[in-house]
Design a protein around this motif. Structure first.
Motif, PDB file in Angstrom:
ATOM      1  N   SER A  26     -12.595  14.866 -15.275  1.00 43.32           N
ATOM      2  CA  SER A  26     -12.042  13.609 -14.948  1.00 43.32           C
ATOM      3  C   SER A  26     -10.654  13.529 -14.420  1.00 43.32           C
ATOM      4  O   SER A  26     -10.465  12.714 -13.566  1.00 43.32           O
ATOM      5  CB  SER A  26     -11.909  12.858 -16.347  1.00 43.32           C
ATOM      6  N   ILE A  27      -9.525  14.455 -15.033  1.00 44.85           N
ATOM      7  CA  ILE A  27      -8.268  14.379 -14.179  1.00 44.85           C
ATOM      8  C   ILE A  27      -8.348  14.866 -12.618  1.00 44.85           C
ATOM      9  O   ILE A  27      -7.735  14.348 -12.138  1.00 44.85           O
ATOM     10  CB  ILE A  27      -7.432  15.465 -15.010  1.00 44.85           C
ATOM     11  N   SER A  28      -9.426  15.887 -12.438  1.00 44.24           N
ATOM     12  CA  SER A  28      -9.314  16.223 -11.052  1.00 44.24           C
ATOM     13  C   SER A  28     -10.028  15.171 -10.017  1.00 44.24           C
ATOM     14  O   SER A  28      -9.528  14.935  -8.940  1.00 44.24           O
ATOM     15  CB  SER A  28     -10.475  17.435 -10.745  1.00 44.24           C
ATOM     16  N   GLN A  29     -10.948  14.467 -10.549  1.00 43.99           N
ATOM     17  CA  GLN A  29     -11.335  13.106  -9.751  1.00 43.99           C
ATOM     18  C   GLN A  29     -10.378  12.045  -9.584  1.00 43.99           C
ATOM     19  O   GLN A  29     -10.238  11.473  -8.219  1.00 43.99           O
ATOM     20  CB  GLN A  29     -12.688  12.553 -10.241  1.00 43.99           C
ATOM     21  N   SER A  30      -9.730  11.828 -10.510  1.00 40.97           N
ATOM     22  CA  SER A  30      -8.593  10.611 -10.507  1.00 40.97           C
ATOM     23  C   SER A  30      -7.665  10.996  -9.673  1.00 40.97           C
ATOM     24  O   SER A  30      -6.673  10.166  -9.000  1.00 40.97           O
ATOM     25  CB  SER A  30      -8.260  10.334 -11.771  1.00 40.97           C
ATOM     26  N   SER A  31      -7.359  12.338  -9.437  1.00 39.79           N
ATOM     27  CA  SER A  31      -5.983  12.794  -8.872  1.00 39.79           C
ATOM     28  C   SER A  31      -6.480  12.781  -7.081  1.00 39.79           C
ATOM     29  O   SER A  31      -5.550  12.520  -6.326  1.00 39.79           O
ATOM     30  CB  SER A  31      -5.720  14.345  -9.014  1.00 39.79           C
ATOM     31  N   ALA A  32      -7.862  12.677  -6.672  1.00 39.06           N
ATOM     32  CA  ALA A  32      -8.134  12.392  -5.383  1.00 39.06           C
ATOM     33  C   ALA A  32      -8.086  11.107  -5.311  1.00 39.06           C
ATOM     34  O   ALA A  32      -8.278  10.072  -5.935  1.00 39.06           O
ATOM     35  CB  ALA A  32      -9.463  13.128  -5.099  1.00 39.06           C
ATOM     36  N   GLY A  33      -7.852  10.777  -3.747  1.00 38.83           N
ATOM     37  CA  GLY A  33      -7.775   9.225  -3.293  1.00 38.83           C
ATOM     38  C   GLY A  33      -9.336   8.718  -3.650  1.00 38.83           C
ATOM     39  O   GLY A  33     -10.382   9.253  -3.745  1.00 38.83           O
ATOM     40  N   GLU A  34      -9.261   7.233  -3.548  1.00 37.21           N
ATOM     41  CA  GLU A  34     -10.517   6.496  -3.756  1.00 37.21           C
ATOM     42  C   GLU A  34     -10.568   5.686  -2.631  1.00 37.21           C
ATOM     43  O   GLU A  34      -9.590   5.096  -2.072  1.00 37.21           O
ATOM     44  CB  GLU A  34     -10.578   5.886  -5.156  1.00 37.21           C
ATOM     45  N   TRP A  35     -11.669   5.177  -2.374  1.00 41.65           N
ATOM     46  CA  TRP A  35     -11.971   4.022  -1.366  1.00 41.65           C
ATOM     47  C   TRP A  35     -11.694   2.930  -2.006  1.00 41.65           C
ATOM     48  O   TRP A  35     -12.046   2.321  -2.938  1.00 41.65           O
ATOM     49  CB  TRP A  35     -13.513   4.106  -1.159  1.00 41.65           C
ATOM     50  N   LEU A  36     -11.208   2.092  -1.101  1.00 45.65           N
ATOM     51  CA  LEU A  36     -10.915   0.507  -1.415  1.00 45.65           C
ATOM     52  C   LEU A  36     -12.136  -0.150  -0.818  1.00 45.65           C
ATOM     53  O   LEU A  36     -12.901   0.212  -0.266  1.00 45.65           O
ATOM     54  CB  LEU A  36      -9.452   0.053  -0.750  1.00 45.65           C
ATOM     55  N   HIS A  37     -11.977  -1.417  -1.218  1.00 45.53           N
ATOM     56  CA  HIS A  37     -13.241  -2.418  -0.827  1.00 45.53           C
ATOM     57  C   HIS A  37     -12.817  -3.721  -0.328  1.00 45.53           C
ATOM     58  O   HIS A  37     -13.491  -4.544  -0.040  1.00 45.53           O
ATOM     59  CB  HIS A  37     -14.262  -2.555  -2.022  1.00 45.53           C
ATOM     60  N   ASP A  38     -11.608  -3.507  -0.036  1.00 45.21           N
ATOM     61  CA  ASP A  38     -10.851  -5.028   0.358  1.00 45.21           C
ATOM     62  C   ASP A  38     -10.034  -4.641   1.703  1.00 45.21           C
ATOM     63  O   ASP A  38      -9.064  -3.861   1.464  1.00 45.21           O
ATOM     64  CB  ASP A  38     -10.038  -5.769  -0.779  1.00 45.21           C
ATOM     65  N   PHE A  39     -10.201  -5.040   2.865  1.00 45.46           N
ATOM     66  CA  PHE A  39      -9.683  -4.674   3.958  1.00 45.46           C
ATOM     67  C   PHE A  39      -7.855  -5.252   4.025  1.00 45.46           C
ATOM     68  O   PHE A  39      -7.261  -4.362   4.358  1.00 45.46           O
ATOM     69  CB  PHE A  39     -10.045  -5.618   5.242  1.00 45.46           C
ATOM     70  N   ASP A  40      -7.541  -6.524   3.352  1.00 47.49           N
ATOM     71  CA  ASP A  40      -6.389  -6.874   3.343  1.00 47.49           C
ATOM     72  C   ASP A  40      -5.560  -6.126   2.641  1.00 47.49           C
ATOM     73  O   ASP A  40      -4.343  -5.868   2.879  1.00 47.49           O
ATOM     74  CB  ASP A  40      -6.284  -8.357   2.848  1.00 47.49           C
ATOM     75  N   ALA A  41      -6.091  -5.777   1.246  1.00 46.77           N
ATOM     76  CA  ALA A  41      -5.486  -4.697   0.336  1.00 46.77           C
ATOM     77  C   ALA A  41      -5.315  -3.504   1.205  1.00 46.77           C
ATOM     78  O   ALA A  41      -4.097  -2.861   1.067  1.00 46.77           O
ATOM     79  CB  ALA A  41      -6.139  -4.688  -0.796  1.00 46.77           C
ATOM     80  N   ALA A  42      -6.294  -3.121   1.817  1.00 41.49           N
ATOM     81  CA  ALA A  42      -6.078  -1.705   2.556  1.00 41.49           C
ATOM     82  C   ALA A  42      -4.881  -1.799   3.821  1.00 41.49           C
ATOM     83  O   ALA A  42      -4.007  -0.729   3.843  1.00 41.49           O
ATOM     84  CB  ALA A  42      -7.131  -1.313   3.171  1.00 41.49           C
ATOM     85  N   GLN A  43      -5.042  -2.858   4.239  1.00 44.02           N
ATOM     86  CA  GLN A  43      -3.958  -2.853   5.395  1.00 44.02           C
ATOM     87  C   GLN A  43      -2.602  -3.188   4.996  1.00 44.02           C
ATOM     88  O   GLN A  43      -1.610  -2.673   5.498  1.00 44.02           O
ATOM     89  CB  GLN A  43      -4.362  -4.100   6.476  1.00 44.02           C
ATOM     90  N   LYS A  44      -2.552  -3.663   3.595  1.00 41.21           N
ATOM     91  CA  LYS A  44      -1.031  -3.868   3.091  1.00 41.21           C
ATOM     92  C   LYS A  44      -0.761  -2.428   2.682  1.00 41.21           C
ATOM     93  O   LYS A  44       0.651  -2.067   2.852  1.00 41.21           O
ATOM     94  CB  LYS A  44      -0.905  -4.671   1.859  1.00 41.21           C
ATOM     95  N   GLN A  45      -1.488  -1.674   2.139  1.00 37.07           N
ATOM     96  CA  GLN A  45      -1.031  -0.369   1.741  1.00 37.07           C
ATOM     97  C   GLN A  45      -0.725   0.692   2.697  1.00 37.07           C
ATOM     98  O   GLN A  45       0.181   0.983   2.854  1.00 37.07           O
ATOM     99  CB  GLN A  45      -2.442   0.533   0.955  1.00 37.07           C
ATOM    100  N   ALA A  46      -1.498   0.479   3.903  1.00 36.22           N
ATOM    101  CA  ALA A  46      -1.190   1.090   5.288  1.00 36.22           C
ATOM    102  C   ALA A  46       0.081   0.739   5.919  1.00 36.22           C
ATOM    103  O   ALA A  46       0.831   1.772   6.147  1.00 36.22           O
ATOM    104  CB  ALA A  46      -2.357   0.926   6.216  1.00 36.22           C
ATOM    105  N   GLN A  47       0.525  -0.470   5.834  1.00 33.25           N
ATOM    106  CA  GLN A  47       1.655  -1.081   6.264  1.00 33.25           C
ATOM    107  C   GLN A  47       2.859  -0.357   5.429  1.00 33.25           C
ATOM    108  O   GLN A  47       3.858  -0.072   5.797  1.00 33.25           O
ATOM    109  CB  GLN A  47       1.917  -2.320   6.218  1.00 33.25           C
ATOM    110  N   THR A  48       2.712  -0.450   4.083  1.00 29.44           N
ATOM    111  CA  THR A  48       3.795   0.068   3.087  1.00 29.44           C
ATOM    112  C   THR A  48       3.585   1.765   3.336  1.00 29.44           C
ATOM    113  O   THR A  48       5.179   2.195   3.357  1.00 29.44           O
ATOM    114  CB  THR A  48       3.142  -0.159   1.891  1.00 29.44           C
ATOM    115  N   LYS A  49       2.602   2.317   3.656  1.00 22.53           N
ATOM    116  CA  LYS A  49       2.816   3.798   3.573  1.00 22.53           C
ATOM    117  C   LYS A  49       3.104   4.327   5.059  1.00 22.53           C
ATOM    118  O   LYS A  49       3.059   5.608   5.421  1.00 22.53           O
ATOM    119  CB  LYS A  49       1.666   4.609   2.886  1.00 22.53           C
ATOM    120  N   ASP A  50       2.770   3.425   5.899  1.00 22.66           N
ATOM    121  CA  ASP A  50       2.690   3.642   7.357  1.00 22.66           C
ATOM    122  C   ASP A  50       1.809   4.784   7.699  1.00 22.66           C
ATOM    123  O   ASP A  50       1.986   5.729   8.389  1.00 22.66           O
ATOM    124  CB  ASP A  50       4.184   4.346   7.855  1.00 22.66           C
TER     125      ASP A  50
END
Length: 313
Positions: A26-50
């Motif tokens: 469980s710890i191993s899976q949670s440490s890996a990234g996960e897919w998002l399902h909302d484009f606006d939220a993804a774009q906001k993260q992308a802009q924050t993290k460049d």
């Protein structure tokens, strides 16, 4: 006081081992990234993290989509890239028709890599196995990172030039120009005078056709430019390419279509992407406005001897 020693049996040890194993997984899976399902939220993260955005278009009725989901998208090799090199978001094509239309998706599955602002970097259609998919992501992310480094370097240079210009302007304001001076600002330069003697600094900064003076002249790329004051002269000397007309003042449309370096007329000037271009007539300028990228991004390297109608070598 009595102490009771409890001896663990084999069954309790087995349960403990299984529980611990599940916890580690469980710890191993949670440490890996996960897919998002909302484009606006993804774009906001992308802009924050460049980071670039990975769009994966799919549908519930799409067989190859399900196959790719099971064999590629859920793997740690893909998810480990999330938050490090890309931001991944799954888009249900049936529920997000506006995104399907916006990114011109014509087949499923479809994967598109975007900049944080939404510009397409690269894309691929159809089922991809894990190796091909990881290669696609790696190339796209590397391309974004390279372009980003170039952009930051150019931005840093522009900011440095702007600071120097501001410092010179401030210095000029603090030290009034003397009425009589023995220092000469006339530069030894060719006979060709740019912009018919008008100041390129005044034109670029203030959009004002102000006649320059020969005593405040400076050569650039074989052409002498006249500035209106000592302050303008010093500003021009720091970064002449910012103020002088592009392509030695030659018409970019004729250069592109005919490979001929014909000087433009100051009556038909235009700014594009902060650069000044001159044209021989109104028709040529209107043609430039239809597709400025085509004419401004020429591969020609002009020399002053090419100017005047000669065929370029």
């Amino acid at each position: 006081m009595r102490f009771t020693i409890v001896k663990p049996n084999r069954q309790s040890l087995s349960i403990l081992t299984v529980t611990f194993s599940l916890f580690v997984i469980s710890i191993s899976q949670s440490s890996a990234g996960e897919w998002l399902h909302d484009f606006d939220a993804a774009q906001k993260q992308a802009q924050t993290k460049d980071l670039p955005i990975l769009l994966h278009f799919h549908a519930s009725w799409c067989g190859p989509c399900h196959q790719m989901e099971q064999t590629v998208l859920r793997t740690a090799a893909v998810k480990n890239l999330f938050g490090q090199r890309v931001i991944g978001v799954k888009i249900d094509s049936d529920q997000n028709r506006h995104l399907v239309d916006r990114f011109n998706v014509r087949s499923l599955p479809s994967d598109i890599l975007l900049t944080p602002t939404g510009t397409i970097i690269t894309r691929t259609d159809g089922f991809q196995n894990q190796n091909v998919y990881l290669s696609f992501l790696g190339r796209g992310a590397s391309r974004y990172e390279k372009d980003r480094r170039v952009y930051l370097a150019q931005k840093s240079k522009q900011e440095l030039m702007e600071r120097k210009r501001q410092e010179m302007e401030q210095q000029a304001e603090e030290e009034p120009e003397p009425v009589n001076t023995q220092k000469s600002y006339v530069a030894s330069a060719p006979d060709r005078v740019g912009l018919e003697g008008y100041s390129p600094v005044a034109l670029t900064r203030d959009r004002e056709w102000k006649k320059g003076h020969e005593e405040f002249s400076w050569p650039y790329q074989g052409i002498t430019y006249h500035l209106a004051s000592r302050t303008e002269l010093e500003i021009f000397k720091v970064d002449p390419g910012r103020y002088a007309p592009q392509l030695l003042g030659c018409d970019p449309v004729i250069l592109n279509k005919q490979d001929r370096a014909i000087p433009g007329d100051t009556k038909y000037g235009a700014y594009y992407d902060r650069n000044l271009y001159l044209f021989v007539d109104l028709e040529s300028r209107e043609e430039f406005k239809k597709n400025p990228d085509r004419y401004s991004r020429t591969m020609h390297v002009l020399k002053i001897e090419d100017v005047g109608g000669s065929i370029l070598r």
